[in-house]
Design a protein around this motif. Structure first.
Motif, mmCIF file in Angstrom:
data_model
loop_
_atom_site.group_PDB
_atom_site.id
_atom_site.type_symbol
_atom_site.label_atom_id
_atom_site.label_comp_id
_atom_site.label_asym_id
_atom_site.label_seq_id
_atom_site.Cartn_x
_atom_site.Cartn_y
_atom_site.Cartn_z
ATOM 1 N N PHE A 154 -21.452 14.845 70.949
ATOM 2 C CA PHE A 154 -21.929 13.498 71.266
ATOM 3 C C PHE A 154 -21.733 12.560 70.085
ATOM 4 C CE2 PHE A 154 -25.404 10.322 71.313
ATOM 5 C CZ PHE A 154 -25.037 9.640 72.467
ATOM 6 N N ALA A 155 -22.095 13.011 68.872
ATOM 7 C CA ALA A 155 -21.892 12.180 67.673
ATOM 8 C C ALA A 155 -20.413 11.903 67.462
ATOM 9 C CB ALA A 155 -22.486 12.872 66.452
ATOM 10 N N SER A 156 -19.582 12.875 67.790
ATOM 11 C CA SER A 156 -18.139 12.678 67.698
ATOM 12 C C SER A 156 -17.688 11.585 68.663
ATOM 13 C CB SER A 156 -17.415 13.985 68.017
ATOM 14 O OG SER A 156 -16.025 13.788 68.119
ATOM 15 N N GLY A 157 -18.231 11.623 69.885
ATOM 16 C CA GLY A 157 -17.897 10.582 70.854
ATOM 17 C C GLY A 157 -18.306 9.205 70.374
ATOM 18 N N VAL A 158 -19.483 9.121 69.759
ATOM 19 C CA VAL A 158 -19.940 7.846 69.199
ATOM 20 C C VAL A 158 -19.016 7.401 68.069
ATOM 21 C CG1 VAL A 158 -21.826 6.701 67.960
ATOM 22 C CG2 VAL A 158 -22.333 8.242 69.864
ATOM 23 N N GLY A 159 -18.468 8.379 67.322
ATOM 24 C CA GLY A 159 -17.553 8.049 66.243
ATOM 25 C C GLY A 159 -16.290 7.353 66.711
ATOM 26 N N PHE A 160 -15.945 7.551 67.996
ATOM 27 C CA PHE A 160 -14.766 6.890 68.560
ATOM 28 C C PHE A 160 -15.044 5.446 68.956
ATOM 29 C CE2 PHE A 160 -13.361 11.267 69.218
ATOM 30 C CZ PHE A 160 -11.990 11.179 69.016
ATOM 31 N N LEU A 161 -16.315 5.066 69.013
ATOM 32 C CA LEU A 161 -16.675 3.739 69.517
ATOM 33 C C LEU A 161 -15.938 2.592 68.824
ATOM 34 C CD1 LEU A 161 -20.474 3.449 70.406
ATOM 35 C CD2 LEU A 161 -18.495 2.854 71.804
ATOM 36 N N PRO A 162 -15.875 2.547 67.488
ATOM 37 C CA PRO A 162 -15.170 1.418 66.860
ATOM 38 C C PRO A 162 -13.722 1.301 67.321
ATOM 39 C CG PRO A 162 -16.441 2.629 65.228
ATOM 40 C CD PRO A 162 -16.470 3.448 66.477
ATOM 41 N N LEU A 163 -13.040 2.443 67.424
ATOM 42 C CA LEU A 163 -11.648 2.427 67.878
ATOM 43 C C LEU A 163 -11.554 1.915 69.309
ATOM 44 C CD1 LEU A 163 -8.731 3.317 66.998
ATOM 45 C CD2 LEU A 163 -9.215 5.487 68.135
ATOM 46 N N GLY A 164 -12.432 2.431 70.190
ATOM 47 C CA GLY A 164 -12.392 2.037 71.592
ATOM 48 C C GLY A 164 -12.814 0.604 71.829
ATOM 49 N N LEU A 165 -13.862 0.162 71.144
ATOM 50 C CA LEU A 165 -14.333 -1.208 71.327
ATOM 51 C C LEU A 165 -13.321 -2.215 70.793
ATOM 52 C CD1 LEU A 165 -18.125 -0.857 70.433
ATOM 53 C CD2 LEU A 165 -17.098 -1.149 72.697
ATOM 54 N N GLY A 166 -12.724 -1.910 69.645
ATOM 55 C CA GLY A 166 -11.682 -2.785 69.115
ATOM 56 C C GLY A 166 -10.515 -2.896 70.076
ATOM 57 N N PHE A 167 -10.137 -1.760 70.659
ATOM 58 C CA PHE A 167 -9.032 -1.728 71.619
ATOM 59 C C PHE A 167 -9.364 -2.570 72.846
ATOM 60 C CE2 PHE A 167 -6.701 -0.096 75.202
ATOM 61 C CZ PHE A 167 -5.452 0.222 74.702
ATOM 62 N N ALA A 168 -10.565 -2.362 73.428
ATOM 63 C CA ALA A 168 -10.940 -3.062 74.654
ATOM 64 C C ALA A 168 -11.035 -4.574 74.428
ATOM 65 C CB ALA A 168 -12.270 -2.522 75.169
ATOM 66 N N ALA A 169 -11.662 -4.980 73.324
ATOM 67 C CA ALA A 169 -11.831 -6.412 73.053
ATOM 68 C C ALA A 169 -10.482 -7.092 72.823
ATOM 69 C CB ALA A 169 -12.728 -6.601 71.829
ATOM 70 N N ALA A 170 -9.615 -6.455 72.048
ATOM 71 C CA ALA A 170 -8.311 -7.052 71.757
ATOM 72 C C ALA A 170 -7.425 -7.077 72.998
ATOM 73 C CB ALA A 170 -7.616 -6.274 70.640
ATOM 74 N N SER A 171 -7.598 -6.113 73.902
ATOM 75 C CA SER A 171 -6.804 -6.099 75.131
ATOM 76 C C SER A 171 -7.060 -7.354 75.951
ATOM 77 C CB SER A 171 -7.136 -4.858 75.969
ATOM 78 O OG SER A 171 -6.734 -3.687 75.308
ATOM 79 N N LEU A 172 -8.324 -7.757 76.040
ATOM 80 C CA LEU A 172 -8.665 -8.953 76.807
ATOM 81 C C LEU A 172 -8.051 -10.207 76.186
ATOM 82 C CD1 LEU A 172 -12.425 -8.176 77.553
ATOM 83 C CD2 LEU A 172 -10.478 -7.951 79.112
ATOM 84 N N CYS A 173 -8.122 -10.299 74.846
ATOM 85 C CA CYS A 173 -7.564 -11.463 74.157
ATOM 86 C C CYS A 173 -6.042 -11.430 74.140
ATOM 87 C CB CYS A 173 -8.088 -11.534 72.731
ATOM 88 S SG CYS A 173 -9.878 -11.662 72.609
ATOM 89 N N GLY A 174 -5.494 -10.218 74.000
ATOM 90 C CA GLY A 174 -4.055 -10.074 73.857
ATOM 91 C C GLY A 174 -3.277 -10.549 75.057
ATOM 92 N N ARG A 175 -3.810 -10.346 76.262
ATOM 93 C CA ARG A 175 -3.112 -10.770 77.471
ATOM 94 C C ARG A 175 -2.923 -12.295 77.480
ATOM 95 N NH1 ARG A 175 -3.058 -7.111 81.798
ATOM 96 N NH2 ARG A 175 -3.961 -5.092 81.283
ATOM 97 N N LEU A 207 -3.999 -5.209 70.866
ATOM 98 C CA LEU A 207 -3.098 -6.364 70.878
ATOM 99 C C LEU A 207 -1.686 -5.974 71.313
ATOM 100 C CD1 LEU A 207 -4.173 -8.243 67.611
ATOM 101 C CD2 LEU A 207 -4.541 -8.981 69.973
ATOM 102 N N VAL A 208 -1.301 -4.733 71.047
ATOM 103 C CA VAL A 208 0.032 -4.274 71.447
ATOM 104 C C VAL A 208 0.021 -3.729 72.870
ATOM 105 C CG1 VAL A 208 1.871 -2.605 70.983
ATOM 106 C CG2 VAL A 208 0.738 -3.766 69.081
ATOM 107 N N ALA A 209 -0.964 -2.888 73.193
ATOM 108 C CA ALA A 209 -0.949 -2.156 74.462
ATOM 109 C C ALA A 209 -1.012 -3.073 75.675
ATOM 110 C CB ALA A 209 -2.112 -1.167 74.493
ATOM 111 N N ALA A 210 -1.896 -4.066 75.651
ATOM 112 C CA ALA A 210 -2.095 -4.898 76.836
ATOM 113 C C ALA A 210 -0.836 -5.664 77.252
ATOM 114 C CB ALA A 210 -3.260 -5.852 76.606
ATOM 115 N N PRO A 211 -0.150 -6.359 76.325
ATOM 116 C CA PRO A 211 1.008 -7.154 76.762
ATOM 117 C C PRO A 211 2.348 -6.440 76.696
ATOM 118 C CG PRO A 211 0.469 -7.725 74.514
ATOM 119 C CD PRO A 211 -0.521 -6.657 74.930
#
Length: 485
Positions: free
Chosen positions: A306-327, A384-388
């Motif tokens: 579970f702590a490992s999963g939480v450790g991924f949060l910064p990577l995942g949240l950064g990805f999700a937020a930038a995906s919305l802006c990147g499009r 920023l790369v993945a979305a567009p």
């Protein structure tokens, strides 16, 4: 198409389609955080865990285009439902697998089921929603993909930690069953029927693609864990010969007016081939990083799943937020967003290297916390790369070729993911000097972070190559929003 059905239940239809999308993405990433537990429980090797992950992605990639055409030939609703039920059945099989060999085989079958189910999603969205309502549906589709990336790690860790009914890691596969069964029960009532359009299947192309990719990925995975036995090199030669054969077979089918699995004529466009190269390099790094972090967090820093999963949060949240802006940025500025994303990724990886450099840390949990800013930056760059990216690539081909081109791009994305797990996994084991769970090696947390730092240099190089290829793409394009998966 049954237009009354579409008009009455568009939201329910979208919910069913997004549930399938969520399951498909979840099953790629949720297994990463469960990897160490699976390896320990089944007495598997690290290369076995690589195959558990890459086998799913590879099977999905190989059968993706054929799955899409199957929907056109037999009807999208029927094929979607069959794929979903097969996916649920394979999930049950994975949950009760008695050995790692059986688990790998079922994961391959699950990937094939995903290849039947998931290509229908965007096609049905096109049928269900009129043009004025389609952008919102596609935005929710993209958000579901991002949510699957974030939620997969945390849900997987939470399920293993809760150890519901003593299932341990097996619960990460059971979670698909209620979601899939409820969605499947709704399909006959909320999804429209579509006319079947009979098209001849490209069986030779499918077989040659499967052989070429298997002979490339499997030896990479097994070779890294077995001191590169002699049979690895003939397998690589066989992969190269299969690719040559695929090219000639597909060129012959195209000249004969048949529908090839991969249209060679598309590769004459420099922008398209450059974009494919960028996608290949980019996705190699993405998938591999998730696997490595799971082992560093759990085996190196001794965090709980579970702590490992939480450790991924910064990577995942950064990805999700930038995906919305990147499009939105891509619509205005074309491929400039890819350059910005590549630079941001490179900065994130350099920050990760600096973080992992030898120095005093108060505790393993503190070390994981210190990694968070660099992972957040890297995640923003990835988003920023993945979305567009797919839209930028498709903007380089004529509109009438968009369907065939999108199939190639999506296949390359998934193949790159399988290749990235194999290559970065092999590099990680080489730098570590042993299997991550080999107790006789007496590995320390520093050994794991040092191996991750070496892999971060490789990720930095991949980000640089992605940026260089982005510079070679046409300077202005109007990418199609909502086409990525």
């Amino acid at each position: 198409m049954d237009t009354m059905q579409v008009g009455m239940y568009p939201r329910m239809a979208l919910a069913v389609l997004l549930a399938a999308t969520f399951m498909g993405i979840l099953d790629v990433l949720i297994v990463n955080v469960a990897g160490p537990s699976i390896q320990r429980d089944l007495g598997a090797s690290f290369s076995d865990i690589q195959l558990v992950i890459s086998g799913y992605v590879l099977a999905y990639a190989v059968a993706l285009t054929s799955g899409g055409r199957l929907g056109d030939s037999l009807g999208k609703r029927q094929v979607f439902l069959a794929g979903m039920l097969a996916f649920v059945l394979c999930s049950v099989g994975c949950a009760v697998a008695p050995s790692v060999g059986v688990l790998i085989g079922l994961r391959v079958a699950q990937g094939l089921a995903a290849a039947v189910m998931l290509p229908q999603v965007l096609s049905i969205i096109q049928d269900v929603f009129p043009p004025q309502r389609r952008p919102r549906a596609l935005a929710l589709y993209g958000g579901t993909i991002g949510m699957g990336a974030v939620v997969g790690q945390i849900v997987g860790g939470a399920l293993i930690r809760a150890d519901v009914l003593g299932l341990g890691w097996r619960s990460v596969f059971w979670v698909n069953v209620p979601i899939g069964l409820v969605a499947a029960a709704c399909v006959p009532f909320v999804l429209p029927r579509t006319r079947a359009v009979r098209r001849p299947a490209d069986i030779p192309g499918l077989v040659l693609t499967a052989v070429a990719m298997t002979l490339l990925v499997y030896p990479l995975v097994r070779g890294s864990g077995g001191s590169w036995p002699w049979w690895v090199w003939p397998a690589f030669v066989g992969s190269a010969l299969s690719l040559v054969g695929l090219w000639y077979v597909e060129r012959g089918r195209e000249k004969a007016g048949q529908a090839p699995l991969i249209a060679p004529s598309l590769f004459r466009d420099r922008g398209f081939t450059t974009g494919l190269g960028a996608a290949l390099v980019f996705y190699c790094g993405n998938y591999g990083l998730f696997l490595l972090l799971a082992y560093v967090f759990q085996e190196g820093l001794h965090l709980s799943p579970f702590a490992s999963g939480v450790g991924f949060l910064p990577l995942g949240l950064g990805f999700a937020a930038a995906s919305l802006c990147g499009r939105r940025f891509a619509v205005r500025h074309g491929n400039a967003v890819l350059k910005l994303g590549s630079v941001t990724m490179a900065i994130g990886y350099l920050a990760l290297i600096a973080t992992l450099a030898p120095g005093p840390f108060a505790s393993p949990r503190t070390e994981a916390l210190v990694m968070a800013p660099s992972l957040l930056i890297a995640g923003v760059g990835q988003g920023l790369v993945a979305a567009p990216l797919i839209g930028v690539i498709l903007a380089t081909v004529p509109p009438q070729e968009a369907g065939a081109a999108s199939g190639i791009v999506l296949t390359i994305n998934q193949l790159a993911g399988s290749l990235g797990v194999a290559v970065l996994g092999a590099l990680f084991v080489a730098l570590l000097g042993a299997d991550p769970q080999q107790r006789s090696a007496h590995l320390t947390g520093h050994d794991f972070t040092a191996a991750l730092m070496g892999c971060a240099w490789a990720l930095f190089a991949l980000a640089g190559v992605t940026g260089l290829l982005a510079w070679r793409l046409p300077s202005r394009s109007q990418p199609a929003v909502g086409t990525s998966h």
